[in-house]
Design a protein around this motif. Structure first.
Motif, mmCIF file in Angstrom:
data_model
loop_
_atom_site.group_PDB
_atom_site.id
_atom_site.type_symbol
_atom_site.label_atom_id
_atom_site.label_comp_id
_atom_site.label_asym_id
_atom_site.label_seq_id
_atom_site.Cartn_x
_atom_site.Cartn_y
_atom_site.Cartn_z
ATOM 1 N N TYR A 93 48.236 69.796 61.445
ATOM 2 C CA TYR A 93 47.790 68.292 61.059
ATOM 3 C C TYR A 93 48.169 67.893 59.734
ATOM 4 O O TYR A 93 48.472 68.827 58.836
ATOM 5 C CB TYR A 93 46.061 68.279 60.738
ATOM 6 C CG TYR A 93 45.142 68.109 62.054
ATOM 7 C CD1 TYR A 93 45.626 68.938 63.326
ATOM 8 C CD2 TYR A 93 44.129 67.680 61.922
ATOM 9 C CE1 TYR A 93 44.924 68.661 64.333
ATOM 10 C CE2 TYR A 93 43.259 67.466 63.190
ATOM 11 C CZ TYR A 93 43.533 68.318 64.234
ATOM 12 O OH TYR A 93 42.803 68.354 65.368
ATOM 13 N N ASN B 249 42.982 76.374 55.993
ATOM 14 C CA ASN B 249 42.521 74.802 56.470
ATOM 15 C C ASN B 249 41.412 74.956 57.605
ATOM 16 O O ASN B 249 41.694 75.114 58.648
ATOM 17 C CB ASN B 249 43.696 74.039 57.229
ATOM 18 C CG ASN B 249 43.756 72.697 57.261
ATOM 19 O OD1 ASN B 249 42.896 72.257 57.806
ATOM 20 N ND2 ASN B 249 44.538 71.826 56.430
ATOM 21 N N GLY C 228 45.764 81.536 54.700
ATOM 22 C CA GLY C 228 45.370 80.514 55.609
ATOM 23 C C GLY C 228 44.082 79.908 54.823
ATOM 24 O O GLY C 228 43.315 80.775 54.207
ATOM 25 N N GLU D 75 55.113 66.389 58.093
ATOM 26 C CA GLU D 75 54.180 65.251 58.518
ATOM 27 C C GLU D 75 54.685 64.008 58.286
ATOM 28 O O GLU D 75 55.415 63.779 57.641
ATOM 29 C CB GLU D 75 52.933 65.567 57.591
ATOM 30 C CG GLU D 75 53.101 65.319 55.960
ATOM 31 C CD GLU D 75 51.871 65.413 55.315
ATOM 32 O OE1 GLU D 75 50.843 65.466 55.582
ATOM 33 O OE2 GLU D 75 52.126 64.851 54.074
ATOM 34 N N LEU E 141 48.286 66.357 56.060
ATOM 35 C CA LEU E 141 47.497 66.852 54.691
ATOM 36 C C LEU E 141 47.299 65.695 53.912
ATOM 37 O O LEU E 141 46.441 65.567 52.861
ATOM 38 C CB LEU E 141 48.012 68.076 53.898
ATOM 39 C CG LEU E 141 48.040 69.617 54.760
ATOM 40 C CD1 LEU E 141 48.321 70.558 53.795
ATOM 41 C CD2 LEU E 141 46.946 69.700 55.493
ATOM 42 N N GLU F 213 41.985 72.476 60.614
ATOM 43 C CA GLU F 213 42.548 72.634 61.746
ATOM 44 C C GLU F 213 41.946 73.682 62.533
ATOM 45 O O GLU F 213 41.997 73.900 63.820
ATOM 46 C CB GLU F 213 43.881 73.225 61.241
ATOM 47 C CG GLU F 213 44.760 72.351 60.620
ATOM 48 C CD GLU F 213 46.026 72.661 60.084
ATOM 49 O OE1 GLU F 213 47.323 72.090 59.881
ATOM 50 O OE2 GLU F 213 46.168 73.989 59.465
ATOM 51 N N TRP G 101 56.306 73.693 56.078
ATOM 52 C CA TRP G 101 55.070 74.161 56.016
ATOM 53 C C TRP G 101 54.689 74.804 57.162
ATOM 54 O O TRP G 101 55.090 74.276 58.293
ATOM 55 C CB TRP G 101 54.219 73.319 55.146
ATOM 56 C CG TRP G 101 53.509 72.240 55.856
ATOM 57 C CD1 TRP G 101 53.500 71.901 57.056
ATOM 58 C CD2 TRP G 101 53.056 70.979 55.023
ATOM 59 N NE1 TRP G 101 52.942 70.575 57.401
ATOM 60 C CE2 TRP G 101 52.707 70.381 56.438
ATOM 61 C CE3 TRP G 101 52.807 70.804 54.090
ATOM 62 C CZ2 TRP G 101 51.999 68.876 55.941
ATOM 63 C CZ3 TRP G 101 52.035 69.446 53.595
ATOM 64 C CH2 TRP G 101 51.521 68.606 54.497
ATOM 65 N N ASP G 102 53.254 75.381 57.397
ATOM 66 C CA ASP G 102 52.777 75.759 58.645
ATOM 67 C C ASP G 102 51.224 75.266 58.626
ATOM 68 O O ASP G 102 50.240 75.857 58.440
ATOM 69 C CB ASP G 102 52.603 77.382 58.503
ATOM 70 C CG ASP G 102 52.287 78.004 59.765
ATOM 71 O OD1 ASP G 102 52.512 77.359 60.854
ATOM 72 O OD2 ASP G 102 51.333 78.949 59.812
ATOM 73 N N HIS G 103 51.384 73.874 59.192
ATOM 74 C CA HIS G 103 50.304 73.206 59.398
ATOM 75 C C HIS G 103 50.398 72.503 60.809
ATOM 76 O O HIS G 103 51.426 72.166 61.055
ATOM 77 C CB HIS G 103 49.714 72.181 58.285
ATOM 78 C CG HIS G 103 49.344 72.974 56.983
ATOM 79 N ND1 HIS G 103 48.268 73.676 57.121
ATOM 80 C CD2 HIS G 103 50.159 73.163 55.978
ATOM 81 C CE1 HIS G 103 48.062 74.019 55.705
ATOM 82 N NE2 HIS G 103 49.172 73.790 55.046
ATOM 83 N N ASN H 294 52.503 65.625 62.911
ATOM 84 C CA ASN H 294 53.029 66.788 62.159
ATOM 85 C C ASN H 294 53.819 67.642 62.968
ATOM 86 O O ASN H 294 53.153 68.273 63.863
ATOM 87 C CB ASN H 294 51.712 67.486 61.516
ATOM 88 C CG ASN H 294 52.245 68.575 60.345
ATOM 89 O OD1 ASN H 294 52.517 68.234 59.292
ATOM 90 N ND2 ASN H 294 52.360 69.632 61.057
ATOM 91 N N TYR I 261 46.796 81.992 61.910
ATOM 92 C CA TYR I 261 47.388 81.243 63.037
ATOM 93 C C TYR I 261 47.822 81.918 64.180
ATOM 94 O O TYR I 261 47.971 81.654 65.472
ATOM 95 C CB TYR I 261 48.168 80.167 62.679
ATOM 96 C CG TYR I 261 47.390 79.282 61.672
ATOM 97 C CD1 TYR I 261 46.393 78.663 61.876
ATOM 98 C CD2 TYR I 261 48.245 78.825 60.624
ATOM 99 C CE1 TYR I 261 45.817 77.843 60.992
ATOM 100 C CE2 TYR I 261 47.782 77.797 59.908
ATOM 101 C CZ TYR I 261 46.344 77.237 59.864
ATOM 102 O OH TYR I 261 45.912 76.216 59.368
ATOM 103 N N ARG J 143 58.219 68.313 54.014
ATOM 104 C CA ARG J 143 56.886 68.243 54.722
ATOM 105 C C ARG J 143 56.724 67.738 56.216
ATOM 106 O O ARG J 143 57.140 66.595 56.260
ATOM 107 C CB ARG J 143 55.616 67.789 53.811
ATOM 108 C CG ARG J 143 55.166 68.297 52.504
ATOM 109 C CD ARG J 143 54.600 67.664 51.833
ATOM 110 N NE ARG J 143 55.384 66.344 50.974
ATOM 111 C CZ ARG J 143 54.888 65.267 50.513
ATOM 112 N NH1 ARG J 143 53.621 65.152 50.226
ATOM 113 N NH2 ARG J 143 55.840 64.406 50.220
#
Length: 279
Positions: free
Chosen positions: A40, A108, A106, A10, A42, A111, A36-38, A50, A78, A8
């Motif tokens: 912020y 979140n 998706g 982050e 988690l 975000e 992953w595709d974030h 991140n 996104y 991850r």
């Protein structure tokens, strides 16, 4: 049973993630590595760092030589699907044909609110997802694509150069929605990535996937089943192995070991030795 790792992005650094992926690349028991595709974190400090997933994948594609690479999973909300198709083709070329194309609808809200990205209600979100997956598959596999959807419209659109893997990189669809997610997986995916909350719950979802495949005239055995096993900080390796072994009777093909933040390369080697008897 087959194995991968997930790091991850982050609360970590680029160098730490690179070192772990390079270590996994040298261990044949690990067939794939995922981020992953974030935007912020988690967990922990949600205002913390991140790293962005797809730019990282391009760099990791260049740094590694064997292991398959993917994002678990890319949020369709996104990026425009045509942009994502071009990104995927490029990363597949950079990697020499090692991309696993992870896709999800998706979810979140934080975000999306922060960045002004629309997060549609669930039905519309999955309508967009279905159109987006179709657009990506066609752009990656057809010379010219025209699509007149409600959410995705393409007019004689091209995606060149094409990826190394033909007709397109294998698609992993992530999620556990029995109606929309698993139907999309039955239609498009080479891998379905789900979550084991209980053996009974997993069997119900797997049954739903089989039913969708039967309805669409597809052989369900063409679809790899995968899940994550979380490796805690300072893990008891034997407990991780027990958790992995508990999945053996559920028809799971691929277990992805979700590594703790700032994992050291030495942990990757220890996990490889520990799970080898289950491979």
């Amino acid at each position: 049973m087959r194995f991968g790792i997930k790091t991850r992005p982050e609360h970590t650094s680029w160098q730490q993630m690179l070192d772990v992926w390079l270590a996994a690349d040298e261990l044949e028991i690990f067939e794939s590595a995922w981020n992953w595709d974030h935007f912020y974190p988690l967990s922990g400090d949600l205002a913390g760092p991140n790293l962005e997933g797809w730019t990282m994948l391009a760099a990791l594609a260049q740094a590694t030589h064997r292991i398959r690479i993917g994002c678990q999973v890319t949020g369709m909300i996104y990026r425009h699907p045509a942009v994502l198709a071009n990104m995927a083709a490029t990363v597949d070329i950079i990697s020499g044909g090692r991309l696993e194309l992870g896709l999800g609808a998706g979810w979140n809200q934080q975000e999306c609110d922060a960045y002004g990205i629309e997060l549609p209600p669930l039905k519309q979100r999955f309508d967009l997802f279905d159109e987006g997956v179709e657009a990506i598959v066609r752009l990656l596999s057809e010379p010219v694509t025209t699509l007149d959807g409600r959410y995705v419209r393409l007019t004689e659109a091209r995606c060149e150069p094409k990826p190394v893997q033909r007709p397109h990189p294998p698609i992993t669809i992530g999620g556990r929605g029995p109606k929309r997610t698993l139907r999309a997986a039955a239609r498009w995916a080479q891998q379905w990535h789900g979550f084991v909350e209980s053996p009974e719950g997993w069997r119900e979802l797997d049954g739903a996937l089989r039913a969708h495949c039967a309805d669409l005239g597809r052989d369900h055995t063409e679809i790899i089943r995968s899940t994550n096993v979380v490796v805690p900080p300072e893990p008891d390796i034997s407990e991780v192995v027990e958790q992995v072994a508990a999945h053996a009777g559920l028809g799971i093909d691929l277990v992805v070991l979700n590594l703790p933040h700032r994992a050291e390369p030495e942990l990757v080697g220890k996990l490889a030795d520990a799970v080898a008897p289950l491979a």
